[in-house]
Enzyme design. Sequence first.
Site, mmCIF file in Angstrom:
data_model
loop_
_atom_site.group_PDB
_atom_site.id
_atom_site.type_symbol
_atom_site.label_atom_id
_atom_site.label_comp_id
_atom_site.label_asym_id
_atom_site.label_seq_id
_atom_site.Cartn_x
_atom_site.Cartn_y
_atom_site.Cartn_z
ATOM 1 N N CYS A 39 -3.068 4.513 8.862
ATOM 2 C CA CYS A 39 -1.937 4.327 9.755
ATOM 3 C C CYS A 39 -0.625 4.359 8.982
ATOM 4 O O CYS A 39 0.210 5.232 9.178
ATOM 5 C CB CYS A 39 -2.105 3.024 10.510
ATOM 6 S SG CYS A 39 -3.777 2.391 10.462
ATOM 7 N N VAL A 54 -8.340 0.961 16.617
ATOM 8 C CA VAL A 54 -7.259 0.013 16.409
ATOM 9 C C VAL A 54 -6.707 0.173 14.998
ATOM 10 O O VAL A 54 -7.463 0.238 14.033
ATOM 11 C CB VAL A 54 -7.770 -1.432 16.584
ATOM 12 C CG1 VAL A 54 -6.634 -2.419 16.400
ATOM 13 C CG2 VAL A 54 -8.409 -1.606 17.944
ATOM 14 N N CYS A 55 -5.387 0.266 14.916
ATOM 15 C CA CYS A 55 -4.776 0.342 13.597
ATOM 16 C C CYS A 55 -4.300 -1.042 13.192
ATOM 17 O O CYS A 55 -3.263 -1.510 13.636
ATOM 18 C CB CYS A 55 -3.596 1.297 13.632
ATOM 19 S SG CYS A 55 -2.762 1.312 12.064
ATOM 20 N N LEU A 56 -5.118 -1.688 12.409
ATOM 21 C CA LEU A 56 -4.754 -3.008 11.929
ATOM 22 C C LEU A 56 -5.191 -3.023 10.475
ATOM 23 O O LEU A 56 -6.355 -2.788 10.175
ATOM 24 C CB LEU A 56 -5.500 -4.071 12.757
ATOM 25 C CG LEU A 56 -5.169 -5.530 12.471
ATOM 26 C CD1 LEU A 56 -3.708 -5.822 12.787
ATOM 27 C CD2 LEU A 56 -6.061 -6.439 13.303
#
Lengths: 433, 187
Positions: A209, B114-116
């Site tokens: 990300c 999910v980008c965590l």
Amino acid sequence: MASSEVHPGSEPSRWAYLDRVRTRPGPFTNPDMFNAEGVVAAMEKMKVLVIGAGGLGCELLKNLALSGFKNIHVIDMDTIDISNLNRQFLFRQADVGSSKAEVAARFVEKRVKGVKITPHNNKIQDFDEDFYMQFQLVVCGLDSIEARRWINATLVNMVDEDVEDSYKPLIDGGTEGFKGQARVIIPTVTSCIECQLDMHAPRAAVPLCTLASIPRQPEHCIEWAHVIAWDQEKPFPQLDKDDPEHITWLYQKALLRAREFNIPGVTYSLTQGVVKNIIPAIAATNSVIAAACCNEALKIASNCAPFLGLPDDNYMMYSGNDSIYTYTFRHEKKDDCPVCGQLARDLPVDPAWTLRELVDSFAARPEAQLKKPSVRGEGKTLYMQSPASLEAQTRPNLDKTLAELGLEDGQEIGVTDPAFATVVFKFRLRFKQ
Amino acid sequence: MLKIWSMKKEQQKAENAAEGTAATAPKKKKVTAAQLRVQKDLSELSLGSTMSTEFPDPDNILSFILYIEPDEGMYKGGRFSFSFNITPSFPHEPPKVLCREKIYHPNIDLEGKVCLNILREDWKPVLNLNAVIVGLQFLFLEPNASDPLNKEAAEDLRNHREGFKRNVRQAMQGGNVRGETYQRVLV
Ligand SMILES: [Zn+2]
């Protein structure tokens, strides 16, 4: 030194140098533990298990056979792939598709007379404690952390304090590229694989990300092409990592991105490596680590010199990245290790007790004094105080008796309490007659 | 051979001398490390009023659903659910977490990924389930445009925050945003 006579029959000269090492005390030999006359016979009787017949395993089998071990078993579930042949030197092109364990065993038996190698084309999980109990030493050359954790937990669980033979020293080798480690674990006595999990930094997952916006390394650009650009542009319906056309597409995308951020180092082969998650297997690293492991096996078996593990250092790390560097140190056993930190204590219970009575009894036990205990057995949640939904689901169990809940004499339960955040209590239920 | 006996006895002398003799009983199933750790994490969980869990099989604590109902921020009024799947390698590997609804969020893609950071590159075995849950909750309070998984949503948030807010409401109602139809998540 009449050591060559100890081996009637085959190739006595082959063992002459080995016998000079193992049957003579050296400057560090502990005289209380060393018995020169018994060494050779003891090692010939000893059963050693090798887990893995891949890059490390081939080296280990050859080394152990040449170190005087005569009864070796080897477990590997894999078959030989053509890409193994450059370093897994017990295999030939004609062996592709055959069981690694079987081919490796046959090869070493043929070349080292008098050694018996029993292959098992299996997963380690196919065997139970009775199987592992027959060995005096376990040597691992595995590439999977899961398998290491499994065998570690199995060997720790096998320890019976009253039976000396239930302690199976575990010698573990591992390599990744130019780096490797060799360590010795005496189950429940020294730090175990689980205690040392933090030593295996999980392979740095490329931070998809954040680094999608700020790449710093060529790998980031490749991963960006792989994960983001591919998804956006879908140049082919399905990414085939073995298709050179697909890899070329990723390579070019990564190269453009690398230029944009001024990052050197994106190449076709790096692209292939990152996308296929390949860490190069280096034959030299395998042989260094396997040699270190085999040395430990020889020292444990013969007591000719102190081995890694007791009383001091138990972990040797090796790096061949920038010249050669080794560092040996003591990894401490962790008191809160979920595998070896706490062995289950016996807990006398009456099978007619309700679960509520059992839960309440933890408050009274002097070593526990738990206010809010949650209790589980393997595959069976008995009572959890939290979270709320699980509490509601397990509350009806409180009024059932231990017998009704299917608990058995000798079964292990885990007890946790938020007041003792670092401790997990393990108990072995002992039914009162 | 290994003289483990004497070494072990030495080591234990100081420790528990009064443990009593362990009768040799047939070996029984022992609790695995991953399950013990999850049990510990669950018993320390503090979910507050905006979150709850559901265990499809209470005997399998390695698989459950977490519900989050944010009481503030742009996602207030929605009910979001995440599936947690924990492997036997936990806590060496992070739990696998997926958002079960299709939602408009810069850090959650249309497939629920999910980008965590702590679910990926920053995961460490010392982290626990509570840390993951707090992180998920935070994603609804402070969606992070600099850390995008849904790039369009991230640009939207960065460039026109008010418009982004409207699009979030639109999506939460089950509406259409930039050609994608989202799932209704309002309670
Ligand atoms: Zn341990």
